[in-house]
Structures are given as structure tokens and as C-alpha cells.
Enzyme design. Structure first.
Site, PDB file in Angstrom:
ATOM      1  N   ARG A 190       0.738   3.826  -3.314  1.00 38.59           N
ATOM      2  CA  ARG A 190       0.077   5.111  -3.063  1.00 38.59           C
ATOM      3  C   ARG A 190       1.076   6.240  -2.827  1.00 38.59           C
ATOM      4  NH1 ARG A 190      -5.696   3.827  -0.179  1.00 38.59           N
ATOM      5  NH2 ARG A 190      -5.646   1.561  -0.326  1.00 38.59           N
TER       6      ARG A 190
ATOM      7  N   GLU B 137       0.826  -1.211   0.000  1.00 36.35           N
ATOM      8  CA  GLU B 137       0.000   0.000   0.000  1.00 36.35           C
ATOM      9  C   GLU B 137       0.858   1.257   0.000  1.00 36.35           C
ATOM     10  OE1 GLU B 137      -3.030   0.000  -0.562  1.00 36.35           O
ATOM     11  OE2 GLU B 137      -3.914  -1.875   0.147  1.00 36.35           O
TER      12      GLU B 137
ATOM     13  N   ASP C  15      -5.179  -9.957  -8.247  1.00 32.63           N
ATOM     14  CA  ASP C  15      -5.429  -9.089  -9.392  1.00 32.63           C
ATOM     15  C   ASP C  15      -4.199  -8.493 -10.067  1.00 32.63           C
ATOM     16  OD1 ASP C  15      -5.002  -7.604  -7.094  1.00 32.63           O
ATOM     17  OD2 ASP C  15      -6.811  -6.389  -7.258  1.00 32.63           O
TER      18      ASP C  15
ATOM     19  N   GLU D  73     -11.938   0.606 -10.552  1.00 31.03           N
ATOM     20  CA  GLU D  73     -11.533  -0.362 -11.577  1.00 31.03           C
ATOM     21  C   GLU D  73     -12.371  -0.298 -12.853  1.00 31.03           C
ATOM     22  OE1 GLU D  73      -9.789  -1.318  -7.835  1.00 31.03           O
ATOM     23  OE2 GLU D  73     -11.928  -1.208  -8.324  1.00 31.03           O
TER      24      GLU D  73
END
Length: 639
Positions: A229, A225, A369, A538
């Protein structure tokens, strides 16, 4: 190349045809007028009519034979038009009718011209008023997205400045991502792209004043993360603010070097996740102030998390000149290349202690993913070098897409929506018709992998698409339709976090999305625990990529419908936007949370969807999984 006769032979062909038609016409009419037939037939009205009919018919046949290529008022033959404006094989026919057409065609019309003031600075302009009107609509819609972004930022700035995320209903901030001001860094490049200068100044000033100190003092952060980010946001801001001759040398906020130096400071601490692990698989968590790292409580790392660090670390090595960042990150993908897979598909857990996959659960939703996303994107990032030492990444991607089509893709009933399911117990276990909203990244990734960022039209014109590429493009468009219907099927027009699909083996009554007018109401099943919406990006990400590649305006229209639903149901008057508890009920209950990715991804992709395709072009930039764009190697501002 036209298949018509050579120029000299065409003239002969025309003269011979003209001579034959005229001779035939003259002979028949003279015979009729001088023979006994004339005397016998002309005496009756029927005979007169027949004579005129025959003459008229012969004249019609002659004229249509010599001018069958006669065009409309634009002077182009009807049919399939090629570069020269002429249907293949028709050029000789068109030449043959030139003399006759002189008597019939309208005077040529000059194209409309714009005044010098109306022309663009590059002297390119549009003549079509319909297109001009359409462009003005999308410019207005783009500005609506920018206005939404400023509204979201205003709530964050007012109630949560310096915290990771805003709680817009309770008017306070919360640190759920390590306390590095994640919303600020995530939103910064969105503000730069939109030209929201005031936000750029405010965010940039906070980073310059506070972030370096926080990096030194804060405790545990998640490697994945924080990389996508914060590190990704800093590096993108570095380029967009003019770093290394990036896109904007006259920017607001601090000098671009501030973003690069802060990124290096953070990355040096994150490297401990790699160097502390006994295998090339990094630990999941880093303690910044201790310069240490450790695995998750269960000892496992997510496959997607360890394989979604490479774009960021590679780009940092490029701009810093220090290869250590990219070297460590690429060891992960090089190691994953050696592990056994199921038709290119991988389980969602991997052990940093053994370096082996753990379990058999295969899915393209959470924890799986972005493994597939980064295979193609890290390969694309390498530019001209991609087919050298990085070719294995494309091979892994290609094998995985075949496995997806073979093992995970099915159609719902009764309407046949194409969806991607899961294999919780591996390829030998039962198929689950469950599809996370997260899987809606896949249409964009498949389209990007097919054309490598150029338009489908150009790729086909240049004969660049393989059969596999075309199959993946078709699947991308089918899945994008399904992702959009996950929105349309609900009462709010917003998608749930997870959907199930009606198949021959699975159906549950009474779990529809609430929109009784949707033709897919019986195809999509939404369980009570899955009905929340987190403002995820998405679907609009894939709509953006598919619009850029196919140029089909329906993707813009779908994106606008989604944006309007966000505006209607998630906007908080005092500032910010809120996640929802249940998208199937009206009015929906709000969750009191604005995720950082709403500013960093969702609104950015919507803005770019409505923007001109020259803004962050897909053949020159690659987006990380948090929508932070990095330039592809070898691409400069001038290109």
C-alpha cells in the site's frame, strides 16, 4: 496467400469460360429458332412459355457462373474476409464477373470525412456513429467513477485526514495499518490517473509535509501491508509524476523525487524484516522507530505475504540504482523454488525460522492468493530479461496453473458455474467448495499470463498462444462469469466475502443470496458469517484485465452493474463509502468502514475498465497486488 491462379492464367481461364458460355447459348437458341421444333412448339402458348423458360434459365446459369463472386454494395465478396477483402480462392471468380458488374453495381461511395476540428490530434478518427455513441457512453461512465472517487476522498479529507482509514458513519478516522496515512498514499496514483488535480495536490502536500516524520516515529507495521500500500503507492506516484521520464512531467503536488526519497526511507526500515530472519523468509512485522523486526505471535508467516514484496523492492532498486532492495526480496522466491510442492501448489503458511512450509492447507484465497499472482507478474516485470535468470518464475507459474486446473477447479450444480475450491488438509484430504472473493483475482492473472498483456486477437494472429495459454484463457473467462454471478445472485447486487458452491457432495438449504430471479440461486450458497462486503476490488480487477485482453464489451457492462450497486448501497451522503454487513438483505446494514483499497484499487480498476486501452497499457505496465502500476523494464514514456 490466395490459392487462385496466377494473374496471366486467370485471364486465360476467364476468356475460355466466356467463350464456352457464349457459344453454348448461341448454338441452342439458333437451333430452337430454325428447327421444326420452333414451328411446332411456338404455335402453342405452352411451347412459348417453355422456350422463354429455357432461354431465361440458360442466361441465369451463364451470368451466375461468371459473377458468382458478385459482392454487396461495399464490393467485398461474402464469406470469410482476409486482409485484401477477398475470400480465399474467390479472386479469379470475382475477376471473371467484372464486365457484367459494370452494368449493375452502384456508383462507389466515398467514406465519410470529419472536419479538421473533429479529427484527433494524431489524425486518427472513427467513422462509425454507433461506435462514437458507445464511446461517449463509456466516457460518461468513466466520469461517474471519477465523481465517486472525489466523493470518497471528500469524506476522508473532511473527517479522517492523516488517519489510515475513514469511518464514514461516525465521521472519524482510525489507524489500523500503522498510522502512515495509508488512504492518502493508496489513493494518490488513482487521482493522478484520473486527473483529479486537487486531490493530487492535497495528498502530495500531506506526504511531503508529514510522512517522513511518521515513518521515523511510528511503531509496529505489517511488512506486507505496508509494502503493497505505502511503498507501492509512493513508487507508482514517483513514476506517474514524471520520475525517470515517467508519464507526466507537468504534474500537481511536490516534485517526483519527494516520493522516491520517502520510499527509500521506508524501505530501509522494512529491510530489517529480511535481515533479522535466520532464513530467506522475512519476519511478518517491523517496528519502524526501533529499526527492528519480529515474527507474528504464532511464529508463522503467510506464504502470500512473503512472496508479494518483489515487484515493489525490484522497482525501487531500478529507480534508486541500489540493488540491495531487489536482492533481499528475490531471495524469497529463489528459496521457494527449492521447496516441495503439490503440482505447483503450496500451503498457506511458512516458517521464517525453518524456511519450510507449515501445514497442508492449500487455497487461493487469503494467505495464498498473491503468491501465484506475483510469480507471473515479477517475471513480466523483467521485460527483455525475463527469460534469463527469471525463467524459473514462469516455470513455477505454469506448473501451478496446471495444478489449479487439476486439483482445485470444479463445477457447481445444477447450472455448472466453474469455481476454485480449497484443500484444507492437502491433496489427499477432502475438497471444500469454498471460494473467497479474493480468489476473483485469478481470472485477470490467468488472462495476463496467457497473452502477456497484449490482446487475444493480436496474440492469435501472431501465433503466440500455446494450448496451455488457451486453456487458461478459457478458465479465466469461466471464472470471471462465476465472480460476476456472486454479485448478481444477491439482493444488493454486491458479492459476499465468501461463497460456497452446490456440488454432489455439498449443499445447504435456505442460504441463497436473496435474488430469487437469479438462475444461479441454487448454485451459490452464502453462509451467515460470510455475507459482508468490504468494497473489494478483485472482481473488477479481473473484468478490467479481461476487457483489455479479449475486447469483449460484456466485461464493461458487468463492471458498470457492480459500480451502480456500490453507488446505491454503500455511498454515504456526508462523504465516503461504507462496507456492508449483509449483502443478501435490503436495505443492507452498513459497517462504518471505508477500506483504503476502495480508492486505491476498486475505483481505479473501474475507471480503467471504462477508459481507452492506451491508458496504462498492460504490455507496458504491471500492477502490484494493490493496483499500483510500475513500468515494465525497457518500457519508456515514448513507447
Amino acid at each position: 496467400m490466395s490459392k487462385s491462379l496466377p494473374y496471366s492464367m486467370k485471364d486465360v481461364h476467364y476468356d475460355n469460360a466466356k467463350f464456352r458460355h457464349r457459344s453454348c447459348f448461341k448454338m441452342i437458341t439458333q437451333t430452337m429458332l430454325t428447327s421444326n421444333l420452333k414451328r411446332d412448339c411456338i404455335s402453342c402458348s405452352t411451347g412459348k412459355f417453355l422456350v422463354l423458360l429455357m432461354i431465361g434459365g440458360l442466361a441465369y446459369l451463364m451470368l451466375t457462373n461468371t459473377s458468382s463472386g458478385h459482392s454487396d454494395s461495399n464490393g467485398l465478396a461474402k464469406g470469410v474476409i482476409f486482409k485484401g477483402g477477398i475470400k480465399e480462392g474467390d479472386k479469379s471468380i470475382m475477376d471473371g464477373g467484372n464486365r457484367f458488374r459494370r452494368f449493375w453495381r452502384k456508383p462507389p461511395r466515398l467514406p465519410p470525412r470529419l472536419s479538421p476540428d473533429e479529427k484527433g490530434s494524431n489524425n486518427s478518427f472513427i467513422h462509425d456513429p454507433v461506435k462514437l455513441n458507445a464511446d461517449s457512453i463509456w466516457i460518461a461512465r468513466q466520469q461517474s467513477v471519477k465523481k465517486a472517487f472525489i466523493h470518497a476522498w471528500s469524506g476522508y479529507k473532511k473527517y479522517a485526514m492523516g488517519f489510515d482509514e475513514l469511518m464514514p458513519l461516525s465521521h472519524r478516522g482510525v489507524d489500523g495499518l500503522g498510522g502512515l496515512g495509508a488512504t492518502i498514499v493508496d489513493a494518490l496514483d488513482t487521482a493522478m490517473i484520473m486527473g483529479a488535480d486537487e486531490v493530487v495536490t492535497e495528498a502530495g502536500s500531506w506526504i511531503e509535509t508529514h510522512l517522513s516524520h511518521r515513518i521515523k516515529e511510528k511503531g509496529q507495521v505489517n511488512l506486507f501491508e505496508t509494502t503493497i500500500r505505502v511503498l507501492g503507492g509512493l513508487l507508482s506516484a514517483y513514476h506517474l509524476s514524471g520520475g525517470e521520464q515517467g508519464m507526466n512531467s507537468t504534474h500537481m503536488g511536490p516534485k517526483s523525487i519527494v516520493y522516491l526519497e520517502t520510499a527509500k526511507q521506508l524501505a530501509d526500515l522494512l529491510l530489517s524484516a529480511f535481515t533479522s530472519s535466520p532464513t530467506p523468509i522475512p519476519f511478518s512485522d517491523v517496528v519502524l522507530r526501533d529499526h527492528s523486526a519480529h515474527p507474528a505471535p504464532d511464529g508463522q508467516s503467510s506464504t502470500s505475504e512473503v512472496s508479494t514484496l518483489q515487484l515493489e523492492f525490484n522497482y525501487l532498486s531500478t529507480v534508486s540504482g541500489d540493488p540491495k532492495y531487489g536482492v533481499e526480496a528475490m531471495k524469497v522466491l529463489e528459496h521457494l523454488k527449492t521447496l516441495p510442492k503439490v503440482e505447483g501448489l503450496v500451503p498457506i503458511y511458512i516458517s521464517p525460522h525453518s524456511g519450510e512450509f507449515n501445514g497442508e492447507n492449500i487455497r487461493l484465497g487469503s494467505r495464498g492468493d498473491s503468491y501465484y499472482e506475483y510469480l507471473i507478474k515479477v517475471w513480466l516485470q523483467q521485460g527483455a530479461e525475463r527469460d534469463g535468470n527469471f525463467k524459473y518464475l514462469y516455470d513455477m507459474y505454469e506448473e501451478a496453473t496446471k495444478g489449479i486446473r487439476h486439483l482445485l477447479v470444479q463445477k457447481s450444480i445444477p447450472k455448472g458455474l466453474v469455481f476454485v475450491g480449497e484443500l484444507p488438509s492437502g491433496s489427499k484430504g477432502a475438497f471444500s467448495p469454498k471460494m473467497d472473493h479474493l480468489v476473483c483475482f485469478l481470472p485477470g492473472t490467468l488472462a495476463l499470463g496467457a497473452t502477456k498483456g497484449i490482446t487475444k486477437e493480436k496474440a492469435m494472429k501472431d501465433n503466440l498462444l500455446t494450448f496451455e495459454d488457451l486453456e487458461n484463457l478459457k478458465l479465466a473467462e469461466d471464472l470471471a462469469k462465476t465472480c460476476f454471478e456472486m454479485y448478481s445472485v444477491t439482493s444488493t447486487g454486491l458479492a459476499p466475502e465468501i461463497a460456497y458452491f452446490h456440488t454432489e457432495d455439498y449443499f445447504e438449504q435456505g442460504l441463497d443470496g436473496g435474488n430469487k430471479s437469479s438462475e444461479y440461486m441454487n448454485d451459490i450458497i452464502i453462509k451467515y458469517a460470510d455475507r459482508h462486503n468490504l468494497l473489494r476490488p478483485e472482481t473488477v480487477e479481473s473484468l478490467f484485465v479481461l476487457y483489455r485482453i479479449t475486447e469483449n464489451p460484456k466485461y464493461r457492462e458487468w463492471g458498470w452493474q457492480i459500480f451502480e450497486a456500490f453507488e446505491k448501497h454503500t455511498k454515504v451522503d456526508s462523504g465516503g463509502y461504507s462496507s456492508l454487513d449483509d449483502v443478501t438483505r435490503l436495505p443492507p446494514q452498513r459497517r462504518d468502514k471505508m477500506e483504503t483499497f476502495f480508492l486505491g484499487e476498486t475505483l481505479k480498476y473501474l475507471y480503467l475498465l471504462f477508459a481507452d486501452s492506451t491508458v496504462i497499457p498492460l504490455d507496458k505496465f504491471v500492477f502490484n497486488t494493490e493496483a499500483h502500476p510500475f513500468p515494465i523494464k525497457g518500457m519508456s514514456k515514448s513507447e
